[in-house]
Design an enzyme around this catalytic site. Sequence first.
Site, short mmCIF file in Angstrom:
data_model
loop_
_atom_site.label_atom_id
_atom_site.label_comp_id
_atom_site.label_asym_id
_atom_site.label_seq_id
_atom_site.Cartn_x
_atom_site.Cartn_y
_atom_site.Cartn_z
N HIS A 26 67.23 -18.58 -20.71
CA HIS A 26 67.50 -17.50 -19.69
C HIS A 26 66.27 -16.58 -19.70
CE1 HIS A 26 71.71 -19.03 -20.76
NE2 HIS A 26 71.79 -18.76 -19.44
N HIS A 257 67.20 -17.75 -13.53
CA HIS A 257 68.34 -17.18 -14.46
C HIS A 257 68.45 -17.87 -15.75
CE1 HIS A 257 72.10 -15.66 -15.54
NE2 HIS A 257 72.44 -16.93 -16.10
N GLU A 401 94.50 -3.39 -21.86
CA GLU A 401 94.51 -4.21 -23.21
C GLU A 401 93.15 -4.55 -23.46
OE1 GLU A 401 96.38 -4.87 -20.60
OE2 GLU A 401 98.28 -4.28 -21.15
N HIS A 463 107.54 -11.36 -20.64
CA HIS A 463 107.09 -10.56 -21.81
C HIS A 463 107.44 -11.02 -23.19
CE1 HIS A 463 106.70 -7.81 -18.44
NE2 HIS A 463 106.51 -6.71 -19.33
#
Lengths: 661, 661
Positions: A26, A257, A401, A463
């Site tokens: 890159h 890129h 999280e 859950h």
Amino acid sequence: MPTQRRLANAIRALAMDAVEAANSGHPGMPMGMADAATALFTRHLKYDPADPKWPDRDRFVLSAGHGSMLIYALLHLTGYARPTIEDIRNFRQLGSPCAGHPENFELPGIECTTGPLGQGLAMAVGMAIAERHLNAVYGDDLVDHRTWVIAGDGCLMEGINHEAMGLAGHLKLGRLIVLWDDNRITIDGSTDLSRKEDVCARHEAMGWHTVECDGMDSAKVSKAIEEAIADERPSLIRCRTIIGYGAPNKQGTAATHGSPLGADEVAAARKELGWNLAPFEIPDDVAKAWKEAGSRGSSVRADWEKRLASHEKGKEFTARQAGVCDDGWLKPYLDKLIAEPAKVATRKASEMALEAINAALPSTIGGSADLTGSNNTKTKAMQPLDAGNYAGRYIYYGIREFGMAAAMNGMALHGGVLPYGGTFLVFSDYSRAAIRLGALQTAKVVHVMTHDSIGLGEDGPTHQPIEHLQSLRVIPGLHVYRPADTVETAECWAAALANDGPSLLALSRQNLPQVRTKAEGENLSAKGAYRLKETEGPRKVILIATGSEVEIALGVAKELEGKGIGADVVSMPCTEAFDAQEAAYREDILPDVSNREILRVSIEAGTTTGWERYTGLHGLRCGIDRFGASAPAPDLYDHFGLTVPKVTERVLDHMKQRGIQ
Amino acid sequence: MPTQRRLANAIRALAMDAVEAANSGHPGMPMGMADAATALFTRHLKYDPADPKWPDRDRFVLSAGHGSMLIYALLHLTGYARPTIEDIRNFRQLGSPCAGHPENFELPGIECTTGPLGQGLAMAVGMAIAERHLNAVYGDDLVDHRTWVIAGDGCLMEGINHEAMGLAGHLKLGRLIVLWDDNRITIDGSTDLSRKEDVCARHEAMGWHTVECDGMDSAKVSKAIEEAIADERPSLIRCRTIIGYGAPNKQGTAATHGSPLGADEVAAARKELGWNLAPFEIPDDVAKAWKEAGSRGSSVRADWEKRLASHEKGKEFTARQAGVCDDGWLKPYLDKLIAEPAKVATRKASEMALEAINAALPSTIGGSADLTGSNNTKTKAMQPLDAGNYAGRYIYYGIREFGMAAAMNGMALHGGVLPYGGTFLVFSDYSRAAIRLGALQTAKVVHVMTHDSIGLGEDGPTHQPIEHLQSLRVIPGLHVYRPADTVETAECWAAALANDGPSLLALSRQNLPQVRTKAEGENLSAKGAYRLKETEGPRKVILIATGSEVEIALGVAKELEGKGIGADVVSMPCTEAFDAQEAAYREDILPDVSNREILRVSIEAGTTTGWERYTGLHGLRCGIDRFGASAPAPDLYDHFGLTVPKVTERVLDHMKQRGIQ
């Protein structure tokens, strides 16, 4: 004295040459951000190539990790021992430390492994937290550094950006400065294809200071950096750049890129940049100027070493940096448990162990993604770590999280702190990419994951983990522990603290009896599996269970013994650790793989796939291979066939089928 | 006529009564948002309880799924056949459709399963995309509805929020209206513990319209909703509320979030709310008013049915809603492949198949998380779907893997469209939680995951899947396909399109030879595994391989045959499908599990755990149980021992060990 632009062009040349040689890589980002990086590394960043691990160095994170040639060029030019020019010539080849993306285990000077977008930035947030915390504990003399990030649009678009930036804004991490490579290009083309957003306004809404500059004018970048340093909020510097700058026909396009420029374009770029040199060649004046820039930190470090040597907490500071975890807390704590057995959930057992651990180890920093009372992660003496009190040792991460897990990686990689953080096991799916990146980097963190099965009950299938235990166990380098009671929970915590890399504790919501009732001379859980109950009669069945299902296994063994069928119970809190034991030990615990004389049975309230490794194909696997349901836990265990009578019946049926008598 | 507040109190009472009866659940949110929900369901939402699946209904998503009693109360009160009051009395009990979190497979009227925070909102974005797309295709007469969301702070803090809201702002989804339950409380306590953010300003920066109101005054909520409807941008309505409103001693605190209020507090709340009724009792006037509100949509639906019946595209529209996928494209395409074999990467093979699929199936909507050219997801005729052209069929999702996967779930659940989207397989870790939630909901989407092994080469360990295939295979209800060549890729696409739920294609970056060279009467890949090459001599070895390693297996078989050792090659593109075959078929393909007469060998460039299911414990598993490395692909295959000579050698050694001759 070469101009700053000329110094930057050395980065550009190395980037395009290395990508060309590898025929892969890159070039666009290093070429666009070369001037900004030059400003940072020649004027602002505090570092010493002679001691890449100097604890009070600034941390630099290339969050846009695909632009790895930027950091390789910088490390080489400023005088780090590695990478050598030969290493750079071998960019992306087997054995070269110059990997496709920067790997912290390949080169000192690379603070963390980046590439999976957004995570570098989130790890930098963790580093900045660690810095402020250690500063609060040890003072300016020992800890007084900044965390710098170069991030691209990917790092700003990924969801984790919101979590990381939100947390940093909340914690007022003023020593965190992010240089945003605003080149308006992503892989698919213009950023307009997928984003219409006022990025700076969004960050200001989250408590960030923002400033804009021409990212290809190093003096202007320096001015913006000075403004950022002066502001007490974390700063986002919008560096307006042109991707692939210097490649006259391709710059400003996605073509630069992730692909080599091609020989013609490299030649054109050399002309454009006035860089009339062979590939990988650096002119002496440029090399000298870069080395001088790299030596700026030498005396600063020497002064710091002196302060450390005379500091009253100097030795303690150094020991904490080394990450030593004394396990002196374990024995007295276990003795107490043996004396007073407790029937509690293992999440509660974890809290009990943490009371001992946190008292013994001042480096722990706990937290939870908004489930403190459920994860039982906050021990009594812990004060919140927040903008008003960086000395606190508990972080309210919020409902973040992934950001939490990545920040913990960053804290661990910073050194001097030992982070653990909680959420529900099912939400490991949210943080999984960071758990993996922590394992790759051997980042010492502990993921405290409670509510580890259908045993959580009424919250239902969204859950209830089913496949999570098995899918986490296959992450290389991650230790997954699922303890069965208070004693195993403490042992697993001790094992986790002894590991080099990350560990994950899967803990029950529901109460479990203490199955370990006598003192042992060693940490049995650290072996991964051990014989919890040995039959006295001829062994016909081996019941292998983990966590909350060990209780069931003991019940089934009792039933079988009542029928004259000899049954062992093997508790297996950590499959990875068991796999690492010597063959003799493994064969002693699990003899007769053919299931001709002895039937092996696994019991775990989760997917059965993978348990073939321990039961053999003709063994019996009791588990759950579909989604859970919403009901009280005992009803669910019955519904899914995981009760003593139902498992016993299956074992007896299976013995019959296999002709075992 | 009862007041709106009295109607809302019916929700409050049901919520607290049900949670009390279950002794588990979340009363706080339904009690805080009861007035806002009443405004929405009595005045604005377009729905007809008599036909919950009416295609032109508004979609309502309770993104804060823990407040499930809110939607159960609303469905019951407005006249849906289920839940009955008995169902609600059995809230959170085994067999009740009133699960802990709302499950779309339990009750018509629940548009999607929520609970994992942030995902409801992101699915709603997908629904709003599907609506605008179908509107562009079929016009206002058939498609003209809104998508409504109730979201809490969790949904706004999760990272996926940034991706979902950013995408919605970019696509100017003005028919998406989010009611934010701004109660300033999370589980851990005040939102101030973890967030200092101007939430509205952040959303405005992303192209959203925002408006604030007293969320507990239904008239004011209605006014805000009208303003939101009038604005052409997606709208965030900040509803200022008090969590647990009505519970006089606990309201406004985290104590009402996720626990029963307790008998005393419920009694106090009844008094506070003037609700002098037994648990689960609804007064007649309130019941009548709710039923009337629920019947508002009846005539609207009747008018729509008339328009549908007379619409020139009515039949086509209905067929698309049914999700029928004709596989007429497959045979002519396969015939062409057999006639002209191609050696291409399976990601390219996928693009080739998609050219046929997208031409045959107008319901497909493709996309990629900014890896269009790498995932090969955009076929030639596809135009971008954007704010200027909702009729387009290709979405530039941006660098938003999780948001993409969740939006695809929402699109599929909306109906009428069949979404597929691409990213690298390693980044399934970013979107995994949405892949799982799609599987739970049987959402028909196809995850196109390329760069599926170390075969991607130089990008290195951060980009190389190791454990991903196995960890995805254990998600219940997800079909993971890893085709070996052009033919298998087409077959796997056909199988994926025939599945009810989600599928995932793992595709190579590197070129692979076409191993299937003759026409077959059936889709062999759909069987999960099949004998690709059968030995003519006595069978001694069965080589089981997937994807890019099938080529290696064929090479090894040739070597073995050259030594007089009979070897089958079994291609296993989908373990789940193979496990679902009849025992006779499975035993025919994989005979002799003991590995005494025949050695079973698995070859897959990923973790070996789990392959014991097919090789048996004494079989041989060739794979990679550690992180990858950065180098050209052929060097890596050699480095990790996955070449024809190295695997052959291991097979011969293993045969010797096992005494197979």
